[in-house]
Design a protein around this motif. Sequence first.
Motif, PDB file in Angstrom:
ATOM      1  N   VAL A 199     -27.326 -33.556   7.400  1.00  0.00           N
ATOM      2  CA  VAL A 199     -26.043 -33.677   7.141  1.00  0.00           C
ATOM      3  C   VAL A 199     -25.013 -33.496   7.933  1.00  0.00           C
ATOM      4  N   MET A 200     -25.442 -32.403   8.824  1.00  0.00           N
ATOM      5  CA  MET A 200     -24.551 -32.073  10.011  1.00  0.00           C
ATOM      6  C   MET A 200     -24.218 -33.207  10.914  1.00  0.00           C
ATOM      7  N   ASP A 201     -25.437 -33.947  11.052  1.00  0.00           N
ATOM      8  CA  ASP A 201     -25.282 -35.169  11.988  1.00  0.00           C
ATOM      9  C   ASP A 201     -24.826 -36.026  11.530  1.00  0.00           C
ATOM     10  N   ALA A 202     -24.712 -36.436  10.148  1.00  0.00           N
ATOM     11  CA  ALA A 202     -24.000 -37.499   9.499  1.00  0.00           C
ATOM     12  C   ALA A 202     -22.378 -36.801   9.674  1.00  0.00           C
ATOM     13  N   VAL A 203     -21.945 -35.812   9.623  1.00  0.00           N
ATOM     14  CA  VAL A 203     -20.563 -35.097   9.833  1.00  0.00           C
ATOM     15  C   VAL A 203     -20.169 -35.336  11.145  1.00  0.00           C
TER      16      VAL A 203
END
Length: 138
Positions: free
Chosen positions: A117-121
């Motif tokens: 999720v943090m990579d997507a952000v």
Amino acid sequence: MRRFSDRHSLHTLAELNVTPLLDLAFVLLIIFMITTPLMENSVDLVIPTSDAAKHAIDPDAVQTVAINREGLIKFNNTPITVAQLGSELVALKESKPDVAIVIRSHKELPVQKLIDVMDAVQRAKISKVGVVTNPEQP
């Protein structure tokens, strides 16, 4: 023969008892050996400040990403996959450049889901990101 009054006269010592002095020296040596590595690894930090951090964020610009124990991702309370989340965040960043994301994850969640999720952000180039935590109970 000695007299009774001679028993209390002062005598000079020819030797010093060095054992207590050596015991003290060894104890101090052990204390310094234990504390010296701790003192060497400490780093004085001056935390940077920013004027941008002092300004309040518009509550309408804050979006929520929640991840439950099973790894189900919800973006603003609607279930979504990681790939869909990435495209939603890119579109959101284009429409609202000052968007902020708050990530809420379950404490027993595998770390890889949170990293995804943090990579997507990060791929959406959103810089205002927060992770919700609860204070530790005494």
